[in-house]
Structure formats: structure tokens, C-alpha cells
Design a protein around this motif. Structure first.
Motif, mmCIF file in Angstrom:
data_model
loop_
_atom_site.group_PDB
_atom_site.id
_atom_site.type_symbol
_atom_site.label_atom_id
_atom_site.label_comp_id
_atom_site.label_asym_id
_atom_site.label_seq_id
_atom_site.Cartn_x
_atom_site.Cartn_y
_atom_site.Cartn_z
ATOM 1 N N MET A 142 0.839 -1.167 0.000
ATOM 2 C CA MET A 142 0.000 0.000 0.000
ATOM 3 C C MET A 142 0.887 1.234 0.000
ATOM 4 S SD MET A 142 -1.580 0.251 3.816
ATOM 5 C CE MET A 142 -0.600 -0.459 5.104
ATOM 6 N N ASN A 143 0.373 2.305 -0.534
ATOM 7 C CA ASN A 143 1.116 3.552 -0.632
ATOM 8 C C ASN A 143 0.617 4.518 0.442
ATOM 9 O OD1 ASN A 143 1.972 6.213 -1.466
ATOM 10 N ND2 ASN A 143 2.551 5.253 -3.385
ATOM 11 N N ILE A 144 1.555 5.022 1.242
ATOM 12 C CA ILE A 144 1.245 5.952 2.321
ATOM 13 C C ILE A 144 2.089 7.203 2.118
ATOM 14 C CG2 ILE A 144 1.443 6.328 4.818
ATOM 15 C CD1 ILE A 144 1.034 3.305 5.131
ATOM 16 N N LYS A 145 1.529 8.332 2.429
ATOM 17 C CA LYS A 145 2.289 9.579 2.392
ATOM 18 C C LYS A 145 2.790 9.838 3.806
ATOM 19 C CE LYS A 145 2.063 13.724 -0.257
ATOM 20 N NZ LYS A 145 1.207 14.675 -0.936
ATOM 21 N N TYR A 146 4.109 9.884 3.971
ATOM 22 C CA TYR A 146 4.732 10.092 5.273
ATOM 23 C C TYR A 146 5.519 11.398 5.225
ATOM 24 C CZ TYR A 146 8.131 9.665 9.011
ATOM 25 O OH TYR A 146 8.914 9.916 10.090
ATOM 26 N N ASN A 147 5.063 12.408 5.967
ATOM 27 C CA ASN A 147 5.714 13.723 5.964
ATOM 28 C C ASN A 147 6.026 14.171 4.534
ATOM 29 O OD1 ASN A 147 5.488 13.875 8.697
ATOM 30 N ND2 ASN A 147 7.646 13.636 9.138
ATOM 31 N N ASP A 148 5.018 14.106 3.679
ATOM 32 C CA ASP A 148 5.085 14.541 2.278
ATOM 33 C C ASP A 148 5.945 13.663 1.383
ATOM 34 O OD1 ASP A 148 3.257 16.638 2.511
ATOM 35 O OD2 ASP A 148 4.803 18.012 3.207
ATOM 36 N N GLN A 149 6.339 12.481 1.842
ATOM 37 C CA GLN A 149 7.062 11.514 1.016
ATOM 38 C C GLN A 149 6.165 10.312 0.779
ATOM 39 O OE1 GLN A 149 10.568 10.247 3.046
ATOM 40 N NE2 GLN A 149 11.857 11.834 2.155
ATOM 41 N N SER A 150 6.155 9.831 -0.438
ATOM 42 C CA SER A 150 5.381 8.641 -0.758
ATOM 43 C C SER A 150 6.224 7.408 -0.429
ATOM 44 C CB SER A 150 5.020 8.654 -2.241
ATOM 45 O OG SER A 150 4.197 7.572 -2.544
ATOM 46 N N VAL A 151 5.674 6.514 0.410
ATOM 47 C CA VAL A 151 6.382 5.300 0.814
ATOM 48 C C VAL A 151 5.457 4.094 0.662
ATOM 49 C CG1 VAL A 151 8.021 6.400 2.380
ATOM 50 C CG2 VAL A 151 5.802 5.724 3.235
ATOM 51 N N GLU A 152 6.049 2.936 0.424
ATOM 52 C CA GLU A 152 5.303 1.683 0.268
ATOM 53 C C GLU A 152 5.459 0.821 1.508
ATOM 54 O OE1 GLU A 152 3.412 0.231 -2.233
ATOM 55 O OE2 GLU A 152 3.426 2.142 -3.301
ATOM 56 N N TYR A 153 4.357 0.291 1.990
ATOM 57 C CA TYR A 153 4.354 -0.656 3.102
ATOM 58 C C TYR A 153 3.391 -1.782 2.776
ATOM 59 C CZ TYR A 153 6.997 2.487 6.092
ATOM 60 O OH TYR A 153 7.987 3.275 6.628
ATOM 61 N N PRO A 154 3.601 -2.958 3.371
ATOM 62 C CA PRO A 154 2.684 -4.074 3.113
ATOM 63 C C PRO A 154 1.313 -3.827 3.744
ATOM 64 C CG PRO A 154 4.349 -4.700 4.729
ATOM 65 C CD PRO A 154 4.706 -3.328 4.245
ATOM 66 N N ASP A 155 0.309 -4.461 3.195
ATOM 67 C CA ASP A 155 -1.034 -4.378 3.777
ATOM 68 C C ASP A 155 -0.978 -4.857 5.226
ATOM 69 O OD1 ASP A 155 -2.094 -3.457 1.418
ATOM 70 O OD2 ASP A 155 -2.823 -5.416 0.767
#
Length: 66
Positions: A1-14
Motif C-alpha cells: 500500500m502507498n502511504i504519504k509520510y511527511n510529504d514523502q510517498s512510501v510503500e508498506y505491506p497491507d
């Protein structure tokens, strides 16, 4: 899944939780304020707070001084 972390796009598992994200980013839980989608998440709920695709996470580090 794609999450925005402090304005950075990062990928993490479901199934990733906010607590895991904070661990992964090596953030000390006691000295930060955390919001998901513009809503503050209480420290006591962070470990079990489920993240979802598209969530926006903002972490604000506390600073000392004046």
C-alpha cells in the motif's frame, strides 16, 4: 500500500500499523505528535492503529528551548 509520510510517498505491506511505521522510521514514540489524515492519534492507540492505502501520516518532533 502507498502511504504519504511527511510529504514523502512510501510503500508498506497491507496490514501495517502506525506503531510499525514509527519503529521502521526509528522514531521515539514519547517525543512526537502523530496525525493520520489530519487527525491526531493518541499515543496509547498507535501500536494497533491500522494504516490504509492513501493515508497521510505527519510526525512532528518535539523540540526543547525557547
Amino acid at each position: 500500500m502507498n502511504i504519504k509520510y511527511n510529504d514523502q510517498s512510501v510503500e508498506y505491506p497491507d496490514g501495517y500499523t502506525l506503531g510499525l511505521l514509527l519503529q521502521d522510521r526509528r522514531i521515539q514514540d514519547m517525543h512526537v505528535a502523530v496525525a493520520v489524515n489530519n487527525k491526531i492519534v493518541k499515543r496509547s492507540l498507535r501500536d494497533e492503529y491500522a494504516l490504509h492505502d492513501g493515508d497521510e501520516v505527519v510526525v512532528i518532533q518535539a523540540t526543547y528551548g525557547g
